[in-house]
Design an enzyme around this catalytic site. Sequence first.
Site, PDB file in Angstrom:
ATOM      1  N   HIS A  51      48.962  45.722  36.281  1.00 62.98           N
ATOM      2  CA  HIS A  51      47.956  44.580  37.414  1.00 62.98           C
ATOM      3  C   HIS A  51      49.405  44.146  37.988  1.00 62.98           C
ATOM      4  CE1 HIS A  51      44.752  42.817  34.461  1.00 62.98           C
ATOM      5  NE2 HIS A  51      44.570  43.708  34.636  1.00 62.98           N
ATOM      6  N   GLU A  53      50.726  41.083  38.937  1.00 62.01           N
ATOM      7  CA  GLU A  53      51.411  40.924  38.142  1.00 62.01           C
ATOM      8  C   GLU A  53      51.996  41.402  37.156  1.00 62.01           C
ATOM      9  OE1 GLU A  53      47.279  38.274  38.357  1.00 62.01           O
ATOM     10  OE2 GLU A  53      48.298  40.603  38.217  1.00 62.01           O
ATOM     11  N   CYS A  81      44.970  36.892  34.717  1.00 57.78           N
ATOM     12  CA  CYS A  81      43.927  37.022  33.864  1.00 57.78           C
ATOM     13  C   CYS A  81      44.514  36.388  32.757  1.00 57.78           C
ATOM     14  CB  CYS A  81      43.233  38.782  33.674  1.00 57.78           C
ATOM     15  SG  CYS A  81      45.085  39.030  33.163  1.00 57.78           S
TER      16      CYS A  81
END
Length: 147
Positions: A51, A53, A81
């Site tokens: 992801h 991040e 998430c």
Amino acid sequence: MHERWMAAAIAEAEAAAAHGDVPVGAVVVRGDDEVARGRNRRELDADPTAHAEMVAIRAAAAAIGSWRLDGCTLYVTLEPCVMCAGAVVLARLDRLVFGADDPKAGAVGALYDIPRDPRLNHRLEVVRGVGSDTAAGMLREFFARRR
């Protein structure tokens, strides 16, 4: 200030979409200096943890030479998430700034609020909604094209 760095995260999201990944981008900043960038790379790397991040946090830790990202802010185009919100806490970031809410998987207010959970040993400031119209629009367009 937040708009400047969110624009950089949006540029990363556009790059993710260009290689077939969901358009999410992230930038880690310390003071007024960019430390690292990341974009979704799940499809590109065949990695479920890639992801935006996570990519940005890993790159920032490598650039700083420490897993502790004290004094840093993470800018990301979509509400993190559970995995990414947990990583934000574990990395000891000072602040999280995100664009679009994620009502289906968000862990920074939508479904959970991991970065501000008083049961955890680290909490951080959260700023939501910066560049949300642009970020949400990119996501809508991406998924409309896929349908």
